[in-house]
Design a protein around this motif. Structure first.
Motif, short mmCIF file in Angstrom:
data_model
loop_
_atom_site.label_atom_id
_atom_site.label_comp_id
_atom_site.label_asym_id
_atom_site.label_seq_id
_atom_site.Cartn_x
_atom_site.Cartn_y
_atom_site.Cartn_z
N ASP A 110 0.83 -1.22 0.00
CA ASP A 110 0.00 0.00 0.00
C ASP A 110 0.86 1.25 0.00
O ASP A 110 0.45 2.28 -0.52
N ASP A 111 2.09 1.20 0.56
CA ASP A 111 2.95 2.38 0.55
C ASP A 111 3.29 2.81 -0.87
O ASP A 111 3.41 4.01 -1.16
N GLU A 112 3.45 1.85 -1.77
CA GLU A 112 3.79 2.20 -3.15
C GLU A 112 2.66 2.95 -3.85
O GLU A 112 2.89 3.64 -4.85
N SER A 113 1.43 2.83 -3.31
CA SER A 113 0.28 3.49 -3.92
C SER A 113 -0.04 4.82 -3.25
O SER A 113 -0.71 5.67 -3.86
N SER A 114 0.43 5.03 -2.03
CA SER A 114 0.17 6.29 -1.33
C SER A 114 1.35 7.24 -1.39
O SER A 114 1.21 8.41 -1.01
N LYS A 115 2.49 6.79 -1.86
CA LYS A 115 3.71 7.61 -1.87
C LYS A 115 4.39 7.49 -3.23
O LYS A 115 5.00 6.47 -3.54
N GLY A 116 4.27 8.52 -4.03
CA GLY A 116 4.96 8.54 -5.31
C GLY A 116 4.35 7.71 -6.41
O GLY A 116 4.98 7.47 -7.44
N ALA A 117 3.10 7.28 -6.24
CA ALA A 117 2.49 6.36 -7.21
C ALA A 117 2.22 7.02 -8.55
O ALA A 117 2.36 6.38 -9.61
N ALA A 118 1.81 8.29 -8.55
CA ALA A 118 1.56 8.97 -9.82
C ALA A 118 2.86 9.14 -10.59
O ALA A 118 2.89 9.06 -11.83
N THR A 119 3.94 9.36 -9.87
CA THR A 119 5.26 9.47 -10.52
C THR A 119 5.66 8.15 -11.17
O THR A 119 6.10 8.12 -12.33
N THR A 120 5.49 7.04 -10.44
CA THR A 120 5.87 5.76 -11.03
C THR A 120 4.97 5.43 -12.23
O THR A 120 5.46 4.94 -13.25
N ALA A 121 3.68 5.73 -12.12
CA ALA A 121 2.77 5.48 -13.25
C ALA A 121 3.17 6.31 -14.46
O ALA A 121 3.10 5.84 -15.61
N LYS A 122 3.57 7.55 -14.23
CA LYS A 122 4.02 8.43 -15.33
C LYS A 122 5.24 7.83 -16.03
O LYS A 122 5.29 7.76 -17.27
N TYR A 123 6.20 7.38 -15.24
CA TYR A 123 7.41 6.84 -15.86
C TYR A 123 7.13 5.52 -16.57
O TYR A 123 7.71 5.25 -17.64
N VAL A 124 6.25 4.69 -16.03
CA VAL A 124 5.86 3.47 -16.73
C VAL A 124 5.27 3.83 -18.10
O VAL A 124 5.61 3.22 -19.12
N ALA A 125 4.39 4.84 -18.12
CA ALA A 125 3.77 5.26 -19.38
C ALA A 125 4.80 5.77 -20.39
O ALA A 125 4.59 5.68 -21.60
N GLU A 126 5.90 6.28 -19.87
CA GLU A 126 6.96 6.81 -20.75
C GLU A 126 7.96 5.73 -21.16
O GLU A 126 8.93 6.03 -21.86
N GLY A 127 7.74 4.50 -20.71
CA GLY A 127 8.60 3.40 -21.12
C GLY A 127 9.72 3.05 -20.18
O GLY A 127 10.58 2.22 -20.50
#
Length: 293
Positions: A15-32
């Motif tokens: 759950d920490d991965e989803s409450s802390k920095g999750a939008a950043t990780t999703a953005k980078y995933v989307a960028e490859g």
């Protein structure tokens, strides 16, 4: 050909991965970018914070339920995920505080506990690592221990004389601490709610702020990721035992969040590349290095 960029985010519990920095990780995933979330413990001693799931059969199977929730969140964020396998320490309460449970994560020797993370760093070969600050973001013993082993592993992973049996050395280039909440962010969200004629969930936070330091001045890096706030919230809701879908986290309307504070914020604490501050990209300075390889 440019080298594939890789980001490792080290967290204490599912759950920490989803409450802390999750939008950043999703953005980078989307960028490859390849993103690996490392989860130090299984969250076995976490509370059930969703009243709809506060039932005996849930408590009886909490460890397996939390693993399933992590799988769901992982799929939503598009990340890879690995468990370090340590046992949740729980959050001690009382005065004086009770002793931590024998064998738990927070009682491990730091040099020993960093070993599995060193192995993962050498296998995954991240360019950038994110974790918590010296207070753990907040003073949970597992968060503080997560900080300790993350820093230790970052320093050791590239040294061939340390942990020689745990794979070929690999030195990550940048280490960040997640700065989840600053006074500026809380005031911006609070003000936005009041301006919209809505009741702010941050009123009590601001009244207590004099008793806690403001980490806003420590922010070096603001990642624009508002487009991924809905993904973050979906991942957070996947941790259904930990998050009340009608609770605090979801009181601020999404469009207001995007306008009031469209970034997730970090403090750069180690860098082996040239990256002038302030930054807007965790890979600033790394991209040039990777393109040159």
């Amino acid at each position: 050909m440019a080298e594939q960029l890789r980001l490792m985010a080290v967290h204490a519990h599912p759950d920490d991965e989803s409450s802390k920095g999750a939008a950043t990780t999703a953005k980078y995933v989307a960028e490859g970018v390849d993103v690996l979330v490392v989860t130090c413990t299984g969250g076995e001693r976490g509370s059930v914070l969703n009243p709809k799931l506060d039932r005996p059969e849930v408590w009886a199977d909490i460890a397996e339920i939390r693993r399933a929730e992590m799988d769901a969140a992982r799929a939503i964020l598009g990340i890879e995920q690995a468990w370090l396998g340590f046992v949740d320490s729980g959050l001690p309460e009382g005065d004086p505080l009770p002793p931590l449970p024998e064998g738990c994560f927070a009682l491990q020797d730091v040099a020993v506990a960093a070993g599995p993370l060193v192995r993962l760093m050498r296998e995954f070969r991240p360019h950038v690592v994110t974790t918590y600050d010296e207070e753990g973001g907040y003073p949970h013993p597992d968060h503080i221990m997560c900080h300790k082993i993350s820093v230790a592993a970052f320093e050791a992973a590239g040294d061939p004389e340390r942990y020689p049996d745990l794979g070929e050395p690999w030195q990550p280039l940048k280490l960040y601490y997640d700065i989840g909440f600053s006074k500026g962010k809380i005031m911006a969200l609070h003000g936005g709610m009041l301006a919209a004629g809505l009741q702010s969930p941050y009123e009590e936070w601001l009244t207590r702020w004099e008793d806690r330091p403001d980490k806003g001045p420590r922010i070096t890096t603001r990642v624009e990721c508002a487009d991924y706030f809905p993904v973050r919230d979906d991942a957070l809701r996947a941790h259904a035992t930990q998050v009340d879908p009608d609770g605090f986290w979801f009181h601020v309307p999404m469009e207001l969040q995007k306008r009031a504070w469209p970034t997730e914020d970090f403090e750069l604490v180690r860098s082996l590349v040239d990256s002038p501050l302030p930054e807007s990209d965790l890979f600033a300075g790394v991209r040039e290095t990777a393109h040159a390889r």
